[in-house]
Design an enzyme around this catalytic site. Sequence first.
Site, PDB file in Angstrom:
ATOM      1  N   TYR A   8       1.227   4.222 -11.824  1.00 19.43           N
ATOM      2  CA  TYR A   8       1.833   2.955 -12.241  1.00 19.43           C
ATOM      3  C   TYR A   8       2.159   2.952 -13.738  1.00 19.43           C
ATOM      4  O   TYR A   8       3.107   2.321 -14.169  1.00 19.43           O
ATOM      5  CB  TYR A   8       0.866   1.794 -11.978  1.00 19.43           C
ATOM      6  CG  TYR A   8       0.998   1.153 -10.620  1.00 19.43           C
ATOM      7  CD1 TYR A   8       0.763   1.876  -9.460  1.00 19.43           C
ATOM      8  CD2 TYR A   8       1.325  -0.197 -10.508  1.00 19.43           C
ATOM      9  CE1 TYR A   8       0.855   1.274  -8.228  1.00 19.43           C
ATOM     10  CE2 TYR A   8       1.419  -0.804  -9.267  1.00 19.43           C
ATOM     11  CZ  TYR A   8       1.184  -0.060  -8.129  1.00 19.43           C
ATOM     12  OH  TYR A   8       1.277  -0.667  -6.910  1.00 19.43           O
ATOM     13  N   LYS A  68      -6.636  12.355  -2.795  1.00 24.30           N
ATOM     14  CA  LYS A  68      -5.848  13.424  -2.158  1.00 24.30           C
ATOM     15  C   LYS A  68      -6.192  14.704  -2.906  1.00 24.30           C
ATOM     16  O   LYS A  68      -5.331  15.376  -3.497  1.00 24.30           O
ATOM     17  CB  LYS A  68      -4.352  13.062  -2.250  1.00 24.30           C
ATOM     18  CG  LYS A  68      -3.410  13.984  -1.505  1.00 24.30           C
ATOM     19  CD  LYS A  68      -3.415  13.763   0.002  1.00 24.30           C
ATOM     20  CE  LYS A  68      -2.564  14.835   0.682  1.00 24.30           C
ATOM     21  NZ  LYS A  68      -2.673  14.804   2.153  1.00 24.30           N
ATOM     22  N   ASP A  91      -4.671  10.098   3.564  1.00 26.77           N
ATOM     23  CA  ASP A  91      -3.988  10.060   4.867  1.00 26.77           C
ATOM     24  C   ASP A  91      -4.982   9.772   5.995  1.00 26.77           C
ATOM     25  O   ASP A  91      -4.727   8.961   6.879  1.00 26.77           O
ATOM     26  CB  ASP A  91      -3.178  11.352   5.120  1.00 26.77           C
ATOM     27  CG  ASP A  91      -3.888  12.626   4.687  1.00 26.77           C
ATOM     28  OD1 ASP A  91      -5.041  12.536   4.199  1.00 26.77           O
ATOM     29  OD2 ASP A  91      -3.306  13.720   4.844  1.00 26.77           O
ATOM     30  N   ASP A 123      -3.395   0.069  -3.815  1.00 26.73           N
ATOM     31  CA  ASP A 123      -2.327  -0.879  -3.498  1.00 26.73           C
ATOM     32  C   ASP A 123      -1.976  -0.777  -2.021  1.00 26.73           C
ATOM     33  O   ASP A 123      -1.903  -1.779  -1.306  1.00 26.73           O
ATOM     34  CB  ASP A 123      -1.093  -0.572  -4.366  1.00 26.73           C
ATOM     35  CG  ASP A 123       0.056  -1.501  -4.050  1.00 26.73           C
ATOM     36  OD1 ASP A 123      -0.177  -2.723  -3.981  1.00 26.73           O
ATOM     37  OD2 ASP A 123       1.194  -1.011  -3.852  1.00 26.73           O
ATOM     38  N   ASP A 130      -3.002  -3.525   1.431  1.00 29.25           N
ATOM     39  CA  ASP A 130      -2.030  -4.137   2.351  1.00 29.25           C
ATOM     40  C   ASP A 130      -2.350  -3.738   3.792  1.00 29.25           C
ATOM     41  O   ASP A 130      -2.329  -4.568   4.692  1.00 29.25           O
ATOM     42  CB  ASP A 130      -0.598  -3.684   2.024  1.00 29.25           C
ATOM     43  CG  ASP A 130       0.096  -4.620   1.036  1.00 29.25           C
ATOM     44  OD1 ASP A 130      -0.593  -5.138   0.139  1.00 29.25           O
ATOM     45  OD2 ASP A 130       1.324  -4.830   1.159  1.00 29.25           O
TER      46      ASP A 130
HETATM   47  C1  IPM Z   1      -0.295  -6.029  -5.797  1.00 33.27           C
HETATM   48  C2  IPM Z   1       1.196  -6.034  -5.928  1.00 33.27           C
HETATM   49  C3  IPM Z   1       1.569  -5.526  -7.317  1.00 33.27           C
HETATM   50  C4  IPM Z   1       1.039  -4.106  -7.433  1.00 33.27           C
HETATM   51  C5  IPM Z   1       3.066  -5.584  -7.648  1.00 33.27           C
HETATM   52  C6  IPM Z   1       3.594  -6.991  -7.552  1.00 33.27           C
HETATM   53  C7  IPM Z   1       3.359  -5.002  -8.996  1.00 33.27           C
HETATM   54  O1  IPM Z   1       1.792  -5.307  -4.913  1.00 33.27           O
HETATM   55  O2  IPM Z   1      -0.965  -6.713  -6.597  1.00 33.27           O
HETATM   56  O3  IPM Z   1      -0.808  -5.364  -4.896  1.00 33.27           O
HETATM   57  O4  IPM Z   1       1.680  -3.157  -6.955  1.00 33.27           O
HETATM   58  O5  IPM Z   1      -0.027  -3.949  -8.022  1.00 33.27           O
HETATM   59 MN    MN Z   2       0.395  -4.562  -3.432  1.00 32.57          MN
END
Ligand code: IPM
Ligand code: MN
Length: 352
Positions: free
Chosen positions: A140, A187, A219, A243, A247
Amino acid sequence: MKKYISIIEGDGIGPEIMKQTLKVLNAITKKYNHEFHYNFLFAGGVAIEKYNVPITENTIKNCIESDSVLFSCVGDPKYDCNKIGFRPEDGILKLRKSMRLYCNIRPILFFPGINISPIKQEIINKADFIIYRELTGGIYFGKKGRSKNLRKAYDYCVYSKKEIIRIAKVAFDASLLRKKKVTLVDKANVLETSKLWRETVKEVSLDYPKVKLDYLYIDNAAIQIIKNPNNFDIILTDNMFGDILSDESSVISGSLGLLPSASIGDNKKYLFEPVHGSYPIAKGKNIANPIGCILSAAMMLDYFGMLKEKILLEKAVKMSILNKISTEDINTDNPSGTEEVGNYIEKYIFNY
Ligand code: IPM
Ligand code: MN
């Protein structure tokens, strides 16, 4: 207690979910006689509109000077192709970096009363783990850019031992209060940074003889989170993997809209934000789930040392879900609006 809190509503559904969050926080402060002062600040697409940058130095200064920051979400497809440093997302990235919030804590929980997960209930109904995501390093924040003819692009992934040690310690300390198990996700069969993570985390683990450390490649971790979520207690991982895994893990809870997070560092000034993005197509429709943001506020109460307040807020959220006062992402049959969810939680707190 008196607290000064920076509020960043951001883009998309941000203002709607923050409105409900402040409503329920006000119910808590009234009930327990606290005094919260809110300072509304801009970041993301709205800041680009207003100031031509996704976050101003002044906003950052205000955030650092307040007791904590409550943040909704940023992102607007209108600015997706802006150059680096001028996208809405750069607002939150710069804020995390400037506040030195190197550790992002994302608890993953099963919520009774939600049965829309495509995973079998018996697999997920005991899931309870926390992702410790490194937040101010890695791909990042490495050097990034394009070649002159724009036909090549690069994003460097860089980590120092120091960056790994400090978050590893936070994760190991936290595991002492839980099941004493840390899983490092990396990884290391391919990436040099991952090898450094393994070496370093192993060294840190020597100071925690009671904690069991194991390792998974990213993975494989992506599979195990869905197949055997009960095997996890604390997942420690880098910025990018964290990240993605967070999700993915939202499938266990039922919706990304439910997940909160706390971003912490050594400066004792923390930031609380939901895991989800700005969900632009839902903007203004009163359909977005405010719970990720509300539970982030609960994590803030915890950090303020307001334990009973936090417990009551979480209980109110759970009751809203059990009583099916919930938005369409988790309640397809008879969904409530964003506002109704906030009203229910507010009322529950008042009547408690
Ligand atoms: C999160 C989001 C952020 C990230 C974005 C909005 C930059 O996806 O907080 O998970 O990737 O950290
Ligand atoms: Mn995110």
